[in-house]
Design a protein around this motif. Sequence first.
Motif, PDB file in Angstrom:
ATOM      1  N   GLN A  70       0.829  -1.325  -0.110  1.00 50.38           N
ATOM      2  CA  GLN A  70       0.025  -0.115   0.070  1.00 50.38           C
ATOM      3  C   GLN A  70       0.750   1.272  -0.169  1.00 50.38           C
ATOM      4  O   GLN A  70       1.811   1.237   0.830  1.00 50.38           O
ATOM      5  CB  GLN A  70      -0.894  -0.131   1.080  1.00 50.38           C
ATOM      6  CG  GLN A  70      -1.915   0.993   1.311  1.00 50.38           C
ATOM      7  CD  GLN A  70      -1.541   2.602   1.987  1.00 50.38           C
ATOM      8  OE1 GLN A  70      -0.269   2.405   2.357  1.00 50.38           O
ATOM      9  NE2 GLN A  70      -2.394   3.259   1.962  1.00 50.38           N
ATOM     10  N   ARG A  71       0.498   2.283  -1.121  1.00 52.77           N
ATOM     11  CA  ARG A  71       1.291   3.364  -0.891  1.00 52.77           C
ATOM     12  C   ARG A  71       0.463   4.652  -1.280  1.00 52.77           C
ATOM     13  O   ARG A  71      -0.168   4.610  -2.441  1.00 52.77           O
ATOM     14  CB  ARG A  71       2.565   3.253  -1.829  1.00 52.77           C
ATOM     15  CG  ARG A  71       3.512   4.486  -1.826  1.00 52.77           C
ATOM     16  CD  ARG A  71       5.077   4.119  -2.227  1.00 52.77           C
ATOM     17  NE  ARG A  71       4.942   3.919  -3.682  1.00 52.77           N
ATOM     18  CZ  ARG A  71       5.935   4.299  -4.558  1.00 52.77           C
ATOM     19  NH1 ARG A  71       7.201   4.834  -3.976  1.00 52.77           N
ATOM     20  NH2 ARG A  71       5.906   4.191  -5.760  1.00 52.77           N
ATOM     21  N   ARG A  72       0.617   5.845  -0.563  1.00 49.32           N
ATOM     22  CA  ARG A  72      -0.126   7.025  -0.644  1.00 49.32           C
ATOM     23  C   ARG A  72       1.148   7.953  -0.845  1.00 49.32           C
ATOM     24  O   ARG A  72       1.950   8.053   0.032  1.00 49.32           O
ATOM     25  CB  ARG A  72      -1.184   7.375   0.344  1.00 49.32           C
ATOM     26  CG  ARG A  72      -2.197   6.155   0.562  1.00 49.32           C
ATOM     27  CD  ARG A  72      -3.039   6.028  -0.591  1.00 49.32           C
ATOM     28  NE  ARG A  72      -3.747   7.022  -1.109  1.00 49.32           N
ATOM     29  CZ  ARG A  72      -4.972   7.472  -0.489  1.00 49.32           C
ATOM     30  NH1 ARG A  72      -5.380   6.782   0.459  1.00 49.32           N
ATOM     31  NH2 ARG A  72      -5.732   8.363  -0.951  1.00 49.32           N
ATOM     32  N   MET A  73       1.144   8.808  -1.727  1.00 54.63           N
ATOM     33  CA  MET A  73       2.221   9.827  -1.987  1.00 54.63           C
ATOM     34  C   MET A  73       1.577  11.196  -2.519  1.00 54.63           C
ATOM     35  O   MET A  73       2.378  12.255  -2.455  1.00 54.63           O
ATOM     36  CB  MET A  73       3.366   9.285  -2.407  1.00 54.63           C
ATOM     37  CG  MET A  73       2.810   8.786  -4.019  1.00 54.63           C
ATOM     38  SD  MET A  73       4.291   7.554  -4.834  1.00 54.63           S
ATOM     39  CE  MET A  73       5.559   8.910  -5.042  1.00 54.63           C
ATOM     40  N   ASP A  74       0.671  11.058  -3.509  1.00 52.44           N
ATOM     41  CA  ASP A  74       0.308  12.519  -3.922  1.00 52.44           C
ATOM     42  C   ASP A  74      -1.194  12.796  -4.410  1.00 52.44           C
ATOM     43  O   ASP A  74      -1.467  13.407  -5.033  1.00 52.44           O
ATOM     44  CB  ASP A  74       1.203  12.485  -5.150  1.00 52.44           C
ATOM     45  CG  ASP A  74       1.097  11.464  -5.977  1.00 52.44           C
ATOM     46  OD1 ASP A  74       0.058  10.570  -6.023  1.00 52.44           O
ATOM     47  OD2 ASP A  74       1.973  11.278  -6.981  1.00 52.44           O
ATOM     48  N   GLY A  75      -1.799  11.700  -4.093  1.00 53.02           N
ATOM     49  CA  GLY A  75      -3.477  11.942  -4.387  1.00 53.02           C
ATOM     50  C   GLY A  75      -3.845  11.387  -5.767  1.00 53.02           C
ATOM     51  O   GLY A  75      -4.978  11.923  -5.876  1.00 53.02           O
ATOM     52  N   THR A  76      -2.903  10.947  -6.632  1.00 49.15           N
ATOM     53  CA  THR A  76      -3.278  10.817  -8.009  1.00 49.15           C
ATOM     54  C   THR A  76      -4.134   9.478  -8.418  1.00 49.15           C
ATOM     55  O   THR A  76      -4.759   9.453  -9.258  1.00 49.15           O
ATOM     56  CB  THR A  76      -1.804  10.535  -8.842  1.00 49.15           C
ATOM     57  OG1 THR A  76      -1.330   9.402  -8.283  1.00 49.15           O
ATOM     58  CG2 THR A  76      -1.138  11.837  -8.911  1.00 49.15           C
ATOM     59  N   SER A 227      -4.596  14.820   7.652  1.00 46.58           N
ATOM     60  CA  SER A 227      -4.411  13.953   6.570  1.00 46.58           C
ATOM     61  C   SER A 227      -2.898  13.748   6.215  1.00 46.58           C
ATOM     62  O   SER A 227      -2.404  14.908   5.848  1.00 46.58           O
ATOM     63  CB  SER A 227      -5.318  14.212   5.506  1.00 46.58           C
ATOM     64  OG  SER A 227      -5.277  13.010   4.508  1.00 46.58           O
ATOM     65  N   LEU A 228      -2.169  12.787   6.154  1.00 49.14           N
ATOM     66  CA  LEU A 228      -0.695  12.590   6.019  1.00 49.14           C
ATOM     67  C   LEU A 228      -0.503  12.799   4.363  1.00 49.14           C
ATOM     68  O   LEU A 228      -1.338  12.631   3.652  1.00 49.14           O
ATOM     69  CB  LEU A 228      -0.337  11.178   6.235  1.00 49.14           C
ATOM     70  CG  LEU A 228      -0.520  10.781   7.859  1.00 49.14           C
ATOM     71  CD1 LEU A 228      -0.104   9.434   8.012  1.00 49.14           C
ATOM     72  CD2 LEU A 228       0.193  11.735   8.605  1.00 49.14           C
ATOM     73  N   LYS A 229       0.701  13.425   4.380  1.00 50.21           N
ATOM     74  CA  LYS A 229       1.439  13.618   2.714  1.00 50.21           C
ATOM     75  C   LYS A 229       1.534  12.095   2.146  1.00 50.21           C
ATOM     76  O   LYS A 229       1.299  12.118   0.918  1.00 50.21           O
ATOM     77  CB  LYS A 229       2.509  14.480   2.831  1.00 50.21           C
ATOM     78  CG  LYS A 229       3.258  14.746   1.750  1.00 50.21           C
ATOM     79  CD  LYS A 229       4.364  15.330   1.639  1.00 50.21           C
ATOM     80  CE  LYS A 229       5.216  15.667   0.359  1.00 50.21           C
ATOM     81  NZ  LYS A 229       6.422  16.486   0.476  1.00 50.21           N
TER      82      LYS A 229
END
Length: 239
Positions: A70-76, A227-229
């Motif tokens: 799982q990876r979140r980094m920029d909302g794309t 909300s985290l970056k």
Amino acid sequence: MKLVSVVLVLLAPLLTSCHPLVLPVDCSDIYNNDNSRPSGVYTIYPIGATSALQVYCDMGSQGGRWTVFQRRMDGTVNFYRGWDQYKAGFGIAAGEYWLGLESLYHLTLRKRYELLVDMEDFEGNKVFARYSSFSIDPESSGYTLHVSGFTDGGAGDSLSVHSGMKFSTFDKDQETFGGNCARSFLGAFWYVACHNANPNGVYRWGADSTLFAVGVEWYRWKGHDYSLKAISMKIRPVV
């Protein structure tokens, strides 16, 4: 010339047998085959030759060998998705993605894994939470989460309370305390009336209390209104 060709054809099976094809199950296999490999996108085979998946391998954090699921980094990438997509996986390994519950189940079935959760806020602060044991059950048991053995890297423990819970999405609510947590908090997770962690929530930008607890959150670090970056969840075999 014809004789040489015949000899090469006859020897081919012997020559190739000296270098058997090795299909890596996870990023640890890739690292163990060549520990000079950098972090990046690689192909793994969690269920054999027909199960090729691209994943991001973290070869640097705390000794490397981590398979990111799982990876979140920029909302794309939109993470507000239904059961079928969380089961199969979505997104791209070079950016934001979810590996897929079925693949994650087969990985944790084959080996004993630990979990690392890395996260960053919009001020550049980085922390982590680490767990010495991580696995999930098969779909027939709701992909129930099992996690234990917390080590604090500044983030606090927001995940242990979710252990023993089934995975829920807006179209398949398996949370047992009433209501639909996935719909209420615009995500998908192992919810428990409802969450201390919501890594698959709506990508927002830092502190925002206009909508309660719907962001990419880790409660024990930043509370329910931040909300985290970035956040990534990754596993590696326990050695």
